[in-house]
Design an enzyme around this catalytic site. Structure first.
Site, PDB file in Angstrom:
ATOM      1  N   THR A 204       0.815  -1.220   0.000  1.00 43.58           N
ATOM      2  CA  THR A 204       0.000   0.000   0.000  1.00 43.58           C
ATOM      3  C   THR A 204       0.848   1.270   0.000  1.00 43.58           C
ATOM      4  O   THR A 204       0.357   2.347   0.335  1.00 43.58           O
ATOM      5  CB  THR A 204      -0.919   0.016   1.234  1.00 43.58           C
ATOM      6  OG1 THR A 204      -0.099  -0.105   2.424  1.00 43.58           O
ATOM      7  CG2 THR A 204      -1.920  -1.131   1.192  1.00 43.58           C
ATOM      8  N   GLY A 206       2.319   4.609  -0.962  1.00 41.38           N
ATOM      9  CA  GLY A 206       1.853   5.669  -1.843  1.00 41.38           C
ATOM     10  C   GLY A 206       0.369   5.944  -1.790  1.00 41.38           C
ATOM     11  O   GLY A 206      -0.141   6.769  -2.558  1.00 41.38           O
ATOM     12  N   GLY A 208      -1.614   7.593   0.359  1.00 42.07           N
ATOM     13  CA  GLY A 208      -2.009   8.967   0.658  1.00 42.07           C
ATOM     14  C   GLY A 208      -1.722   9.923  -0.485  1.00 42.07           C
ATOM     15  O   GLY A 208      -2.545  10.789  -0.818  1.00 42.07           O
TER      16      GLY A 208
END
Length: 264
Positions: A204, A206, A208
């Site tokens: 996961t 990246g 934001g």
């Protein structure tokens, strides 16, 4: 002319987050991505090994070069590193007639600091007041406001605490809570609860950056804030589901997932 979006953020040498994730997201969503580099990181799937911020003069020159010639329909901020850079970028955004999505990046996916503690007050008093949408995760909410969220019911308290600093809208990202991935978007009057199933995928990196860039891309295309955030949530959920292993640690989300699906 194709909508134009400017990201003001740091570089991720591993390509999963930062400027690289922003530009990939913008390409996937059909807008022209442009960049102002604020810092260079030595970064891979296991962490950040080093970070070097650029001079404020270099950041200002990049921004003016792009905005004064090409123009922008939206601006997105990520890693700003220091109080001087936060103040510089906040002043630039204040003078730009375009919506701004502020991702108040404090630490990396691996827990490495990406914002000096001395810059927090500048984020609160200079950057958040010029944000159209602020997109803090729960760690960043705690860092900025002192509010620690441990349940979905506390997302409203977190949103109110961030809105007190002046952004028009805030998206509190509840991805660190158990259960479904639940986010709260609000301007203090309207509330939009955004839910998505939690995918069993550790890759996961990246997330934001991708979400904030997707919001900016949809705003540049003329969507309202609720419409832009809802569409961005769908995009990042698909990217998380398609996240893939890379290196020895946490791999990136797949920014091309929608393009790949379309091609097949």
């Amino acid at each position: 002319m194709r909508p134009r979006v400017l990201t003001v953020a740091g570089s991720d040498s591993g390509g999963g987050a930062g400027i690289q994730a922003d530009l990939k997201t913008m390409l996937a969503l059909g807008v022209h991505g442009m960049s102002v580099l604020t810092a260079v990181t030595a970064q891979n799937s296991v962490g950040v090994q080093g970070a070097w911020e650029l001079p404020a003069e270099a950041v200002r020159a990049q921004y003016r070069s792009v905005v004064d010639d090409i123009g922008v329909q939206a601006v997105k901020t990520g890693m700003l590193a220091s109080a001087e850079l936060v103040d510089t970028v906040a002043a630039l955004i204040a003078g730009t007639d375009a919506p701004a999505v502020v991702d108040p990046v404090g630490v990396s996916k691996h827990g490495d600091p990406l914002l000096a503690a001395s810059a927090l007050d500048s984020v609160r008093t200079r950057l958040l007041p010029v944000a159209t949408v602020a997109t803090p995760n729960l760690d960043e909410v705690a860092q900025l406001t002192g509010v620690r969220v441990e349940s979905e019911e506390q997302l409203k308290e977190a949103a109110a605490a961030v809105l007190a600093y002046g952004p028009r809208w805030v998206l509190i990202k509840g991805g660190h809570l158990p259960g479904d991935a639940v986010d709260l978007l609000t301007d203090g009057t309207e509330e939009h609860w955004l839910r998505a199933p939690r995918h069993d995928n550790r890759h996961t990196h990246g997330t934001g950056c991708t979400l904030a860039s997707a919001i900016a891309s949809h705003l540049a295309r003329g969507r309202s804030v609720p419409e832009a955030v809802t569409a961005a949530k769908r995009f990042v959920t698909g990217a998380i589901a398609a996240g893939f292993p890379l290196g020895a640690g946490i791999g990136p989300v797949d920014h091309a997932w929608s393009l790949t699906r379309r091609a097949t």
